[in-house]
Design an enzyme around this catalytic site. Structure first.
Site, PDB file in Angstrom:
ATOM      1  N   ASN A 212       5.789   1.725 -12.475  1.00 24.07           N
ATOM      2  CA  ASN A 212       4.792   2.770 -12.218  1.00 24.07           C
ATOM      3  C   ASN A 212       5.472   4.139 -12.270  1.00 24.07           C
ATOM      4  OD1 ASN A 212       5.765   3.477  -9.471  1.00 24.07           O
ATOM      5  ND2 ASN A 212       5.251   1.330  -9.119  1.00 24.07           N
ATOM      6  N   LYS A 288      11.140 -13.740 -19.745  1.00 23.40           N
ATOM      7  CA  LYS A 288      11.902 -14.385 -20.832  1.00 23.40           C
ATOM      8  C   LYS A 288      13.368 -13.920 -20.803  1.00 23.40           C
ATOM      9  CE  LYS A 288       8.820 -16.369 -23.925  1.00 23.40           C
ATOM     10  NZ  LYS A 288       8.116 -17.321 -23.075  1.00 23.40           N
ATOM     11  N   ASP A 307       4.315  -8.914  -0.101  1.00 23.37           N
ATOM     12  CA  ASP A 307       4.026  -7.613   0.512  1.00 23.37           C
ATOM     13  C   ASP A 307       5.062  -7.310   1.593  1.00 23.37           C
ATOM     14  OD1 ASP A 307       2.912  -5.460   2.095  1.00 23.37           O
ATOM     15  OD2 ASP A 307       1.074  -5.786   0.936  1.00 23.37           O
ATOM     16  N   PHE A 324       2.585   3.915   3.339  1.00 27.68           N
ATOM     17  CA  PHE A 324       1.841   4.887   2.548  1.00 27.68           C
ATOM     18  C   PHE A 324       0.679   4.139   1.889  1.00 27.68           C
ATOM     19  CE2 PHE A 324       3.849   9.122   1.787  1.00 27.68           C
ATOM     20  CZ  PHE A 324       4.856   9.015   2.728  1.00 27.68           C
ATOM     21  N   LYS A 338      -5.546  -0.666   5.703  1.00 29.21           N
ATOM     22  CA  LYS A 338      -4.132  -1.066   5.523  1.00 29.21           C
ATOM     23  C   LYS A 338      -3.365  -0.906   6.835  1.00 29.21           C
ATOM     24  CE  LYS A 338      -3.944  -0.155   0.558  1.00 29.21           C
ATOM     25  NZ  LYS A 338      -3.651   0.749  -0.536  1.00 29.21           N
ATOM     26  N   LYS A 342      -1.948  -4.446   8.022  1.00 32.83           N
ATOM     27  CA  LYS A 342      -0.489  -4.620   7.911  1.00 32.83           C
ATOM     28  C   LYS A 342       0.188  -4.458   9.273  1.00 32.83           C
ATOM     29  CE  LYS A 342      -0.620  -3.232   3.080  1.00 32.83           C
ATOM     30  NZ  LYS A 342       0.233  -3.598   1.964  1.00 32.83           N
TER      31      LYS A 342
HETATM   32  O1  PMT Z   1       7.940   8.737  -5.740  1.00 33.17           O
HETATM   33  P1  PMT Z   1       7.055   9.935  -5.957  1.00 33.17           P
HETATM   34  O2  PMT Z   1       6.928  10.306  -7.418  1.00 33.17           O
HETATM   35  O3  PMT Z   1       7.446  11.096  -5.093  1.00 33.17           O
HETATM   36  O4  PMT Z   1       5.562   9.512  -5.510  1.00 33.17           O
HETATM   37  C1  PMT Z   1       5.256   9.293  -4.167  1.00 33.17           C
HETATM   38  C2  PMT Z   1       4.318   8.101  -3.982  1.00 33.17           C
HETATM   39  C3  PMT Z   1       2.970   8.398  -4.624  1.00 33.17           C
HETATM   40  C4  PMT Z   1       4.916   6.825  -4.612  1.00 33.17           C
HETATM   41  C5  PMT Z   1       4.173   7.887  -2.425  1.00 33.17           C
HETATM   42  O5  PMT Z   1       3.678   9.045  -1.841  1.00 33.17           O
HETATM   43  C6  PMT Z   1       3.231   6.727  -2.098  1.00 33.17           C
HETATM   44  O6  PMT Z   1       2.027   6.875  -2.001  1.00 33.17           O
HETATM   45  N1  PMT Z   1       3.805   5.507  -1.906  1.00 33.17           N
HETATM   46  C7  PMT Z   1       3.087   4.268  -1.696  1.00 33.17           C
HETATM   47  C8  PMT Z   1       2.673   3.677  -3.031  1.00 33.17           C
HETATM   48  C9  PMT Z   1       1.958   2.340  -2.891  1.00 33.17           C
HETATM   49  O7  PMT Z   1       2.477   1.365  -3.337  1.00 33.17           O
HETATM   50  O8  PMT Z   1       0.830   2.383  -2.180  1.00 33.17           O
HETATM   51  P2  PMT Z   1      -0.143   1.066  -1.979  1.00 33.17           P
HETATM   52  O9  PMT Z   1      -1.379   1.623  -1.356  1.00 33.17           O
HETATM   53  O10 PMT Z   1      -0.259   0.313  -3.241  1.00 33.17           O
HETATM   54  O11 PMT Z   1       0.628   0.173  -0.950  1.00 33.17           O
HETATM   55  C10 PMT Z   1       0.431   0.289   0.471  1.00 33.17           C
HETATM   56  C11 PMT Z   1       1.750   0.130   1.175  1.00 33.17           C
HETATM   57  O12 PMT Z   1       2.245  -1.204   0.961  1.00 33.17           O
HETATM   58  C12 PMT Z   1       2.827   1.078   0.712  1.00 33.17           C
HETATM   59  O13 PMT Z   1       3.559   1.541   1.828  1.00 33.17           O
HETATM   60  C13 PMT Z   1       3.695   0.184  -0.178  1.00 33.17           C
HETATM   61  O14 PMT Z   1       5.055   0.652  -0.148  1.00 33.17           O
HETATM   62  C14 PMT Z   1       3.557  -1.166   0.481  1.00 33.17           C
HETATM   63  N2  PMT Z   1       3.743  -2.322  -0.421  1.00 33.17           N
HETATM   64  C15 PMT Z   1       3.014  -2.453  -1.553  1.00 33.17           C
HETATM   65  C16 PMT Z   1       3.186  -3.560  -2.352  1.00 33.17           C
HETATM   66  C17 PMT Z   1       4.136  -4.536  -1.978  1.00 33.17           C
HETATM   67  N3  PMT Z   1       4.340  -5.600  -2.720  1.00 33.17           N
HETATM   68  N4  PMT Z   1       4.836  -4.379  -0.847  1.00 33.17           N
HETATM   69  C18 PMT Z   1       4.650  -3.297  -0.067  1.00 33.17           C
HETATM   70  O15 PMT Z   1       5.306  -3.173   0.985  1.00 33.17           O
END
Ligand code: PMT
Length: 401
Positions: A212, A288, A307, A324, A338, A342
């Site tokens: 991403n 692969k 997660d 976040f 969330k 979580k």
């Molecule tokens: O890195 P930059 O360019 O400065 O951008 C900042 C940002 C946009 C990445 C940051 O501000 C942000 O929003 N980060 C969280 C991105 C995200 O994955 O959000 P989500 O809503 O999809 O996930 C919710 C939370 O679960 C997040 O804290 C994420 O880190 C966490 N997560 C998600 C998927 C996963 N498999 N495990 C996780 O722990």
């Protein structure tokens, strides 16, 4: 950050003296007032007039004299200058001034003012590597460190004499950060902060991956501000192109699984965990071992990644946890869900579809949501978002909200 802080800057005779102009401009830009003491030797490298001009600004002229060279121009300047200063910085600091300061020698305005100052002092050594490594110099330096003087650098690289070695004055940004740290409240000293940042990459084959747009800027700002405010910081970072903050332990990972493992290895030692990484939600069911050829075609079977935040929220002895929520549009409801699902303490709602907010920009616009309140912040730098986030964490952790 440095608004209304008063900095006394000593400049000594090194080829790095010209960099002081950039330092003065940086300090003034952040709102500090700067007064300068130059040694006789420094005037061989840069003129007092150039320094005087850097301390002035057409918008906010410095009040009164700002550059001092001679002890006898104003007989009490060696006492009055340090009395007005919040911080004394010597950059560049030669072996000579460090030796004089460590041994209590006061034979010019700068060395006398240093002895007359009882606040925080930062020195940025700059010299030839042989001088730096000389045990006499090292003894002086270590003595100053032992009485609380902070040092920045020096760095390794090519030196003015044409040799390679340790002795280059630290980068101006490093000196600036040491100044911000010295003038910053140390209100999270003793905390062990674990931060994740950046994207993850999920391999399709050895040359292609799913990822991403995360640049790591938000997470790196959080790590930097935590460090600045006194915490021990570990930063788990996905692949990014920016430099980690100084003094932070960095663990580099690539995939969601690696980030998961690194978090679980470190979380029990942490008191605050901030998950700002953009972890890939899906990974290819199979990666692969060789490059997939174009003629084979490609259809992907994806599976969910684990997660990390949810698993952290389930731990029995969990730290204070911040997540976040990257959303497109004002979906605060999704962020609130969330927070509950979580089982975490704070969620930072981040509308990544807004201009100047979210991925790969220097600014962000967020709402800090916890179980007691929601604080909507205007568009601001990622550093300022991190500052506001730690202000809220401290309120919740120490003052019960
Ligand atoms: O890195 P930059 O360019 O400065 O951008 C900042 C940002 C946009 C990445 C940051 O501000 C942000 O929003 N980060 C969280 C991105 C995200 O994955 O959000 P989500 O809503 O999809 O996930 C919710 C939370 O679960 C997040 O804290 C994420 O880190 C966490 N997560 C998600 C998927 C996963 N498999 N495990 C996780 O722990």
């Amino acid at each position: 950050m440095l608004k209304d802080r008063s900095i006394l800057l000593g400049i000594t005779g090194s080829v790095a003296a010209y960099k002081s102009i950039e330092l003065i401009k940086g300090l003034r830009h952040e709102g500090a007032s700067v007064k300068v003491v130059m040694t006789e030797a420094s005037k061989r490298f840069i003129t007092p007039l150039s320094i005087e001009l850097a301390t002035e600004s057409p918008i906010e002229p410095a009040s009164g004299n700002s550059v001092y060279c001679d002890m006898f121009d104003s007989p009490l300047s060696h006492v009055s200058l340090p009395a007005d200063a919040d911080l004394f910085v010597v950059a560049p600091a030669t072996a000579n001034i460090i030796g004089k300061y460590a041994n209590g020698i006061a034979d010019d305005l700068l060395s006398t003012a240093l002895l007359a100052f009882n606040g925080k002092v930062i020195i940025a050594p700059a010299m030839n590597w042989r001088m730096y490594e000389n045990p006499v110099f090292q003894k002086n330096l270590q003595y100053l460190v032992s009485i609380g003087v902070k040092t920045v650098g020096p760095e390794r690289g090519s030196l003015a004499c044409g040799e390679e070695g340790i002795g280059r004055m630290a980068d101006i940004e490093k000196i600036m950060e040491a100044i911000r740290t010295a003038l910053s409240k140390q209100d999270i000293a003793g905390e062990k902060v674990l931060v994740t940042a950046g994207p993850t990459r999920e391999d399709i084959d050895p040359v292609r991956y799913i990822s991403n747009r995360s640049s790591g800027k938000m997470g790196y700002a959080i790590a930097k501000i935590a460090k600045r405010r006194g915490a021990d910081v570990t930063l788990i970072s996905g692949p990014v192109a920016i430099k980690p903050p100084d003094g932070v332990d960095v663990i580099n990972v690539e995939t969601a699984n690696e980030m998961h493992a690194a978090v679980m290895d470190n979380i029990s030692r942490s008191s605050i965990f901030v998950m700002s990484a953009a972890v890939a939600d899906f990974m290819p069911a199979e990666s692969k071992g060789r490059k997939i050829e174009k003629k084979e075609g490609l259809s992907l079977d994806l599976i969910k990644t684990g997660d990390i935040l949810e698993d952290a929220g389930r731990l029995r002895n969990k730290p204070f946890i911040v997540g976040f929520a990257a959303e497109t549009g004002q979906r605060l409801d999704r962020a609130r869900k969330k927070l509950v699902d979580k089982n975490i303490d704070v969620i930072v709602f981040n509308d990544v579809s807004k201009k100047g907010s979210g991925f790969d920009v220097d600014t962000n616009e967020v709402v800090i949501i916890d179980k007691k309140a929601e604080k909507r912040l205007p568009l601001m730098s990622k550093d300022d978002v991190a500052i506001a986030l730690f202000d809220r964490i401290i309120e919740l952790k120490y003052n019960n909200g």
